[in-house]
Design a protein around this motif. Structure first.
Motif, short mmCIF file in Angstrom:
data_model
loop_
_atom_site.label_atom_id
_atom_site.label_comp_id
_atom_site.label_asym_id
_atom_site.label_seq_id
_atom_site.Cartn_x
_atom_site.Cartn_y
_atom_site.Cartn_z
N UNK A 147 2.04 -11.63 -3.60
CA UNK A 147 2.60 -12.07 -2.42
C UNK A 147 3.78 -13.08 -3.24
N UNK A 148 4.80 -13.59 -2.20
CA UNK A 148 5.67 -14.74 -2.81
C UNK A 148 4.94 -15.96 -2.85
N UNK A 149 4.15 -16.30 -1.91
CA UNK A 149 3.56 -17.57 -2.28
C UNK A 149 2.48 -17.50 -3.39
N UNK A 150 1.78 -16.51 -3.62
CA UNK A 150 1.22 -16.32 -5.02
C UNK A 150 1.83 -16.49 -6.14
N UNK A 151 3.12 -15.87 -6.14
CA UNK A 151 3.99 -15.87 -7.45
C UNK A 151 4.26 -17.49 -7.45
N UNK A 152 4.71 -18.09 -6.31
CA UNK A 152 5.06 -19.51 -6.48
C UNK A 152 4.06 -20.43 -6.99
N UNK A 153 2.83 -20.11 -6.30
CA UNK A 153 1.89 -20.85 -6.74
C UNK A 153 1.44 -20.88 -8.24
N UNK A 184 0.89 -1.10 -0.01
CA UNK A 184 0.18 0.10 0.08
C UNK A 184 0.71 1.26 0.00
N UNK A 185 2.00 1.15 0.17
CA UNK A 185 3.31 2.42 0.09
C UNK A 185 4.14 2.16 -1.10
N UNK A 186 4.27 0.94 -1.34
CA UNK A 186 5.34 0.90 -2.39
C UNK A 186 5.15 -0.42 -3.20
N UNK A 187 6.17 -1.07 -4.17
CA UNK A 187 5.99 -2.07 -4.69
C UNK A 187 6.30 -3.30 -3.79
N UNK A 188 5.52 -4.28 -3.90
CA UNK A 188 5.74 -5.49 -2.60
C UNK A 188 7.00 -6.02 -2.95
N UNK A 189 7.48 -6.25 -4.09
CA UNK A 189 8.79 -6.84 -4.56
C UNK A 189 9.45 -6.11 -5.73
N UNK A 190 10.50 -7.03 -6.13
CA UNK A 190 10.95 -6.39 -7.37
C UNK A 190 10.59 -7.15 -8.49
N UNK A 191 10.81 -6.91 -9.61
CA UNK A 191 10.25 -7.97 -10.72
C UNK A 191 11.00 -9.20 -10.80
N UNK A 192 12.28 -8.99 -10.49
CA UNK A 192 13.12 -10.03 -10.23
C UNK A 192 12.81 -11.16 -9.32
N UNK A 193 12.47 -10.35 -8.00
CA UNK A 193 12.00 -11.38 -6.91
C UNK A 193 10.84 -11.99 -7.35
N UNK A 194 9.85 -11.54 -8.25
CA UNK A 194 8.65 -12.01 -8.69
C UNK A 194 9.01 -13.19 -9.46
N UNK A 195 9.94 -13.16 -10.23
CA UNK A 195 10.10 -14.23 -11.40
C UNK A 195 10.83 -15.40 -10.48
N UNK A 196 11.85 -14.78 -9.34
CA UNK A 196 12.52 -15.85 -8.67
C UNK A 196 11.47 -16.59 -7.81
N UNK A 197 10.46 -16.21 -7.47
CA UNK A 197 9.36 -16.66 -6.82
C UNK A 197 8.60 -17.78 -7.56
N UNK A 198 8.32 -17.23 -8.95
CA UNK A 198 7.50 -18.10 -9.80
C UNK A 198 8.47 -19.16 -10.08
N UNK A 199 9.75 -19.06 -10.39
CA UNK A 199 10.58 -20.26 -10.43
C UNK A 199 10.86 -21.12 -9.45
N UNK A 200 10.63 -20.79 -8.21
CA UNK A 200 10.35 -21.62 -7.17
C UNK A 200 9.40 -22.82 -7.09
N UNK A 201 8.20 -22.22 -7.70
CA UNK A 201 7.12 -22.98 -8.19
C UNK A 201 7.24 -23.86 -9.11
N UNK A 202 7.81 -23.41 -10.38
CA UNK A 202 8.31 -24.32 -11.20
C UNK A 202 8.95 -25.37 -10.91
N UNK A 203 10.27 -25.00 -10.04
CA UNK A 203 10.91 -26.20 -9.63
C UNK A 203 10.47 -27.19 -8.71
N UNK A 204 9.46 -26.57 -7.69
CA UNK A 204 8.92 -27.62 -7.07
C UNK A 204 7.72 -28.65 -7.82
#
Ligand SMILES: Cc1cc2nc3c(=O)[nH]c(=O)nc-3n(C[C@H](O)[C@H](O)[C@H](O)COP(=O)(O)O)c2cc1C
Length: 560
Positions: free
Chosen positions: A451-457, A349-369
């Protein structure tokens, strides 16, 4: 020779191994490389039926303990597996490592003591290949308590047992590992494990490095039309009125199209991947629960005390917990995958939740899982999540992708009062005004308000779709993630099955937009994968019916 080497447990002949043959095999083992040339191995050749019986009993005991530790879906499969051939082979060989051999100054072992058993393991590989060349099968048995083994075999206490091998002649060597043939595991492609210069920059020699996300998206294909058609045809011929299985007929056709075979494999064993993360927006007072509860609940999942554990036990699924962004530290525990991208997001609500790179890294955690769970033999993936304040994030994501007003998609999560609810709606509204997220840029949306868990899902869905494995969605967070996944790769939805409809209003909006009909509708609002777990037996039943229900022609039943 390397490709044709196999671990053998079945089909041994009883004829003895001539001394000169065994000698050649042991000589091959003895030429193995070793740390500081310490040659830490010894080979104890066991022929005595009595010793083999003792070892067999020890292995049986471990087998039973292991079977008890397995989820029901896995235990069923394990019951059919042979895991040793101690009594069926004329010779057993114990390979040891002496961690003291070569004295105090063994070159190389001073920094890494594990180099001694590694060296003995290389001797085992040499032995294995030489045996293969002689037409001898080798079966490695690790179902032992190592110290118990040392005592039972009367070995000197300072030795470590590296391998217990069953050796004998066989008539044939299977083309693929027996575990693969039994559906217990799958071979991981080489491209998954070769990295260029830095870990994560995957590339086979001669290929340009590719990123995991684009590679995954590029390999997602639509449902197979031929298998789909066969499924519909088969449904019509099954001994039941056409359409009488309602939604389950749609599910079984989807499973056929996804797996490209009809009838489709029964989605068992299955695993629920529970991604856990924390949220900076917690600071806005959107929930009465303290943030530490995320960490505490993860410990509860790992200890087996949560609702997801009870449901997973009931339906025979494995629980896999992934720390993709919990704020607190979690000690290493079996069942926990430590994949923290960052310790919680920033306040959206005051800035970005995370960086683009972090969002991609979390998505990749989900892919690897997804890759790990599928390669380990799982035939269905279930989404789960834990993250205090994550329904605020889900509401924001759903509002962006459905265009529905925050007031209509923001729910009461764990049960908040009117005042907190009003604040929560306001926080979502403010975040959307601040970031003006563009649904055409799904990664950007995740970075801004996700959220990081949303990205991982999201990653789990994309990974499941690329591996043509069904993914059963849990509640509102999975719905939000599915909207993101669809924006990245529309065909990813072909692998998705909506497990349930949660009591969160945003979930209905998400499911409507996705065009998915939930299987279970019980006012659940817990998360943790609980709704998906309840839906699992329905999905399995849909596939099983395709296998086991007779057709009118085969059963001699008259059609109307
Ligand atoms: C360190 C190690 C321990 C193993 N332990 C067992 C075991 O206890 N029981 C068993 O059936 N197979 C065991 N195996 C064999 C593996 O299951 C087998 O190598 C794997 O499935 C791949 O098959 P392949 O060797 O035929 O390529 C072991 C293999 C290794 C390398």
């Amino acid at each position: 020779m390397m490709r044709e080497r196999r671990d053998i447990r079945k089909g041994f002949r009883t004829d003895p191994i001539p001394h000169e043959v065994l000698l050649r095999v042991l000589e091959a083992a003895h030429t193995a490389p070793s740390v500081g040339h310490s040659q830490p191995w010894d080979f104890v050749v066991i022929r005595s039926a009595e010793t083999r019986r003792t070892m067999h009993e020890l292995a049986q005991k471990q087998r039973e303990a292991y079977a008890k530790s397995l989820p029901k879906g896995r235990a069923k499969q394990f019951k059919e597996l042979k895991i040793e051939a101690i009594l069926d082979t004329p010779v057993n060989i114990v390979v040891t490592a002496d961690p003291t051999r070569g004295g105090r100054h063994t070159l190389g072992r001073h920094t890494q003591p594990q180099m001694a058993p590694y060296s003995s393991a290389l001797a085992v590989e040499n032995l294995w290949l030489a045996a293969r060349a002689e037409g001898l099968g080798v079966g490695w048995v690790s179902f032992f308590d190592e110290r118990e083994m040392v005592r039972a075999l009367g070995l000197p206490e300072h030795l470590e047992v590296v391998a217990y091998l069953c050796v004998g002649y066989v008539d044939e060597f299977p083309e693929e590992p027996e575990l693969m043939q039994a559906g217990w595991s799958q071979r991981r492609p080489l491209a998954w494990v070769v990295h260029e210069e830095t870990y994560g920059r995957r590339a086979l020699p001669g290929e340009a490095p590719h990123d995991l996300l684009s590679e995954t998206v590029a390999s997602i294909r639509p449902l197979d039309a031929k298998a789909l058609g066969e499924a519909w045809e088969r449904q019509k011929r099954m001994t039941k009125p056409a359409g009488a299985l309602g939604m389950l007929e749609i599910i079984s056709a989807q499973l056929s199209g996804l797996s490209r075979v009809c009838p489709p494999p029964i989605p068992e064993p299955a695993a629920v991947a529970i991604f856990a993360g924390d949220h900076g927006v917690h600071a806005q007072g959107v929930t009465p629960w303290p943030q530490e509860v995320t960490t505490q609940m993860v410990a509860n999942f790992l200890g087996g005390g949560a609702v997801c554990n009870a449901f997973a036990n009931q339906v025979g699924a494995e629980v896999c917990v992934i720390d993709v962004g919990v704020a607190g530290d979690l000690p290493a525990t079996p069942g926990l995958l430590p994949r923290k991208v960052r310790p919680g997001t920033d306040d959206l609500s005051v800035g970005p939740a995370m960086s683009r790179e972090e969002a991609i890294a979390a998505i990749e955690v989900g892919i690897e899982t997804a890759r790990d769970l599928v390669a380990a033999g799982n035939k269905a993936l279930l989404t789960g999540e834990m993250g205090i304040a994550n329904t605020t994030v889900s509401a924001a994501l759903i509002s962006v992708f459905t265009g529905v007003d925050p007031a209509e998609v923001t729910g009461r999560g764990t049960g908040i009062n009117d005042e907190t609810h009003a604040r929560k709606v306001e926080v979502v509204r403010r975040a959307l005004e601040l970031h003006q997220p563009d649904p055409a840029d799904p990664i950007g949306v995740l970075a801004a308000i996700g959220g990081l868990e949303h990205a991982a899902i999201v990653g789990l869905l994309l990974g499941g779709a690329s591996l043509r494995t069904p993914v059963i969605l849990d509640g509102v967070s999975a719905g939000a993630a599915a909207l993101v996944a669809r924006a990245i790769a529309p065909e990813a939805l072909s692998a998705c099955i909506a497990g349930h409809r949660s009591a969160e209003p945003g979930h209905v909006a998400a499911l409507n937009k996705l065009g998915l009909r939930p299987l279970v509708d019980l006012d659940l609002r817990l998360g943790e994968g609980t709704g998906a777990l309840l839906a699992l037996p329905l999905v399995q039943s849909a596939a099983r019916a395709m296998h086991e229900v007779a057709t009118f022609d085969s059963a001699g039943v008259t059609e109307k």
